[in-house]
Write an enzyme that holds these catalytic residues in place. Structure first.
Site, PDB file in Angstrom:
ATOM      1  N   SER A   2     -16.252   9.313   5.321  1.00 54.21           N
ATOM      2  CA  SER A   2     -16.888   8.152   5.952  1.00 54.21           C
ATOM      3  C   SER A   2     -17.770   7.469   4.919  1.00 54.21           C
ATOM      4  O   SER A   2     -18.439   8.125   4.118  1.00 54.21           O
ATOM      5  CB  SER A   2     -17.734   8.594   7.152  1.00 54.21           C
ATOM      6  OG  SER A   2     -18.595   7.552   7.571  1.00 54.21           O
ATOM      7  N   ARG A  36       0.810  -1.222   0.000  1.00 53.67           N
ATOM      8  CA  ARG A  36       0.000   0.000   0.000  1.00 53.67           C
ATOM      9  C   ARG A  36       0.844   1.273   0.000  1.00 53.67           C
ATOM     10  O   ARG A  36       0.511   2.256  -0.665  1.00 53.67           O
ATOM     11  CB  ARG A  36      -0.932  -0.008   1.213  1.00 53.67           C
ATOM     12  CG  ARG A  36      -1.863   1.189   1.293  1.00 53.67           C
ATOM     13  CD  ARG A  36      -2.780   1.069   2.514  1.00 53.67           C
ATOM     14  NE  ARG A  36      -3.713   2.182   2.593  1.00 53.67           N
ATOM     15  CZ  ARG A  36      -4.897   2.234   2.009  1.00 53.67           C
ATOM     16  NH1 ARG A  36      -5.290   1.223   1.264  1.00 53.67           N
ATOM     17  NH2 ARG A  36      -5.686   3.284   2.149  1.00 53.67           N
ATOM     18  N   HIS A  55      -4.723  18.701  32.369  1.00 46.17           N
ATOM     19  CA  HIS A  55      -5.611  17.628  32.852  1.00 46.17           C
ATOM     20  C   HIS A  55      -6.954  17.673  32.121  1.00 46.17           C
ATOM     21  O   HIS A  55      -7.972  17.229  32.647  1.00 46.17           O
ATOM     22  CB  HIS A  55      -5.825  17.715  34.360  1.00 46.17           C
ATOM     23  CG  HIS A  55      -4.563  17.772  35.155  1.00 46.17           C
ATOM     24  ND1 HIS A  55      -3.807  16.655  35.448  1.00 46.17           N
ATOM     25  CD2 HIS A  55      -3.893  18.834  35.672  1.00 46.17           C
ATOM     26  CE1 HIS A  55      -2.730  17.022  36.133  1.00 46.17           C
ATOM     27  NE2 HIS A  55      -2.760  18.335  36.273  1.00 46.17           N
TER      28      HIS A  55
END
Length: 447
Positions: free
Chosen positions: A294, A15, A169
């Site tokens: 998609s 590929r 965080h």
């Protein structure tokens, strides 16, 4: 069945062949054979230049003809050596026999026993492979690394003045600037690249157990250690490891792989950050006509380039890790485990350059969504609490941290107005209140 991109087992040769093909002249089987021939020819020429007594009458004008044996070397020559290897069952010995045939063709039969004179196969492998690795890094890896670095440097400059809500965080934190955050990666990459440049490309050259036994017994008056050092360093441009066993100890090569791995880790960190910024809508992505994001959701434009890069860098690092851990370990004066492992050093480099191209492609697609940056800052006025309490500390105000903690740790949304109202309740001068009210999430970005 002939090998092609559809039937190759490895995606590097399948590929992604078009992305990694530039490495083939350095790490393919044909390339390894060619580098071996190159070292053998240059070694013979170096013996002529001493000269050994039996080579004193060698016609030095033939050196160009000898060098053509490897400079015009191609698939046909490599195949001829593989056919010899099918009989010898020894890859380096097959190279020696091939060169002897070339000497016959050139009318140099009288000198062909000085091909591979006094050497073991590792004198050839442990110079050919470091040489191929050095040249691949310089000619293929470095230019692609520089493309990524230069792109990041440009983006850092272009977006230097873009204020951005930081997240520590995962939570809103003191604002920063987009350009500065990219500059962090630029600095990290440069520092590791400087370390990379300091690592020698080391090679072993010294006979069956590294002591020049055969050389010394044949010509005891020649300084063979000095010869080996000059040959490796001046002829091949490598660093001469001495003393060694039969093989190079690979410590420097391991250091190289470890540094390449750290550079890859930094790029993984970069890929994940930009992937996250895209998911936060900080960036839109350029749309290429005809591309599908998609198979089911027509609206999607996925950050697949950063994902592809991260995956390939993970593969590269797994192999770099094994190479750097395994190669420096060999039983007694040598075992054969390094031989098959060394044939794979092009694999992590291939995954790495594939990843670099994907990262670059991803960066090229980015479109700054300025409105989203501004919106996030405006929605998080609580982040100026640090600035306010710091100025209050400067002024000797009692318990400023606790006062701001009480304001900001409520379920009530903190806005420009609620911050201003809080400042008005403080027992400080009008000048200090004016100073505090001038602080915004967009201008509280440090240096």
């Amino acid at each position: 069945m002939s090998l092609n991109q559809l039937n190759a087992i490895s995606p590097i040769d399948g590929r992604y062949r078009n992305k990694a093909a530039d490495l083939a002249p350095f790490f393919s089987e044909e390339a390894l054979i060619k580098y071996r021939v190159r070292v053998e020819i240059e070694y013979f020429i170096a013996l002529c230049e001493i000269p050994l007594p039996q080579l004193s009458k060698f016609d030095n004008s033939k050196f160009d003809d000898l060098r053509k044996i490897y400079t015009v070397f191609g698939t046909a020559e490599a195949q001829a050596i593989k056919e010899i290897e099918s009989i010898t069952n020894h890859d380096v010995k097959a190279v020696e026999y091939f060169i002897k045939k070339q000497f016959d063709t050139l009318g140099l039969q009288d000198y062909k026993e000085f091909i591979h004179f006094g050497l073991t196969s590792q004198d050839i492998n442990n110079t050919a492979i470091p040489l191929s690795l050095k040249e691949a890094v310089n000619e293929i890896y470095v230019p692609q690394y520089m493309q990524v670095l230069e792109k990041l440097e440009q983006l850092s400059k272009d977006w230097d003045a873009v204020p951005m809500l930081a997240r520590t965080h995962g939570q809103p934190a003191s604002p920063t600037r987009l350009g500065k955050e990219i500059a962090v990666f630029v600095t990290r990459l440069k520092e590791q690249f400087n370390l990379l440049n300091d690592i020698p490309s080391a090679a072993k050259f010294g006979g069956a157990t590294g002591n020049y036994n055969a050389h010394k017994i044949a010509y005891p008056k020649i300084d063979w250690r000095n010869f080996g050092q000059q040959f490796v360093q001046e002829k091949l441009g490598l660093y001469h490891s001495f003393p060694t066993t039969q093989i190079e100890h690979y410590d420097h090569m391991a250091a190289l792989f470890d540094t390449l791995k750290r550079i890859n880790t930094i790029i993984i960190d970069l890929d994940r950050d930009f992937w996250t910024y895209v998911s936060m809508d900080y960036f839109k992505q350029k749309i290429k006509e005809g591309e599908v994001g998609s198979s089911a959701m027509p609206h999607k434009v996925n950050p697949i380039d950063f994902e592809n890069s991260e995956g390939n860098l993970g593969m590269a690092n797994a192999i770099f890790e094994h190479l750097s851990a395994k190669l420096p370990v060999s039983r007694l004066q040598r075992d054969l485990t390094d031989s098959t492992v060394l044939r794979n050093i092009g694999v992590p480099l291939a995954h790495t350059v594939i990843a670099f191209q994907s990262t670059l492609k991803g960066l090229d697609k980015l479109l700054l969504n300025q409105d989203k940056f501004e919106q996030d800052l405006e929605n998080n006025w609580a982040v100026v609490a640090e600035a306010i309490q710091t100025i209050l500390r400067r002024e000797g105000y009692p318990n400023p941290y606790e006062a701001l903690k009480g304001l900001t740790r409520t379920n009530t949304k903190i806005t420009r107005q609620s911050i201003a109202d809080f400042i008005d309740t403080l027992d400080v001068s009008t000048a200090i209140k004016t100073e505090l009210k001038a602080i915004t999430p967009s201008n509280y970005t440090g240096i």
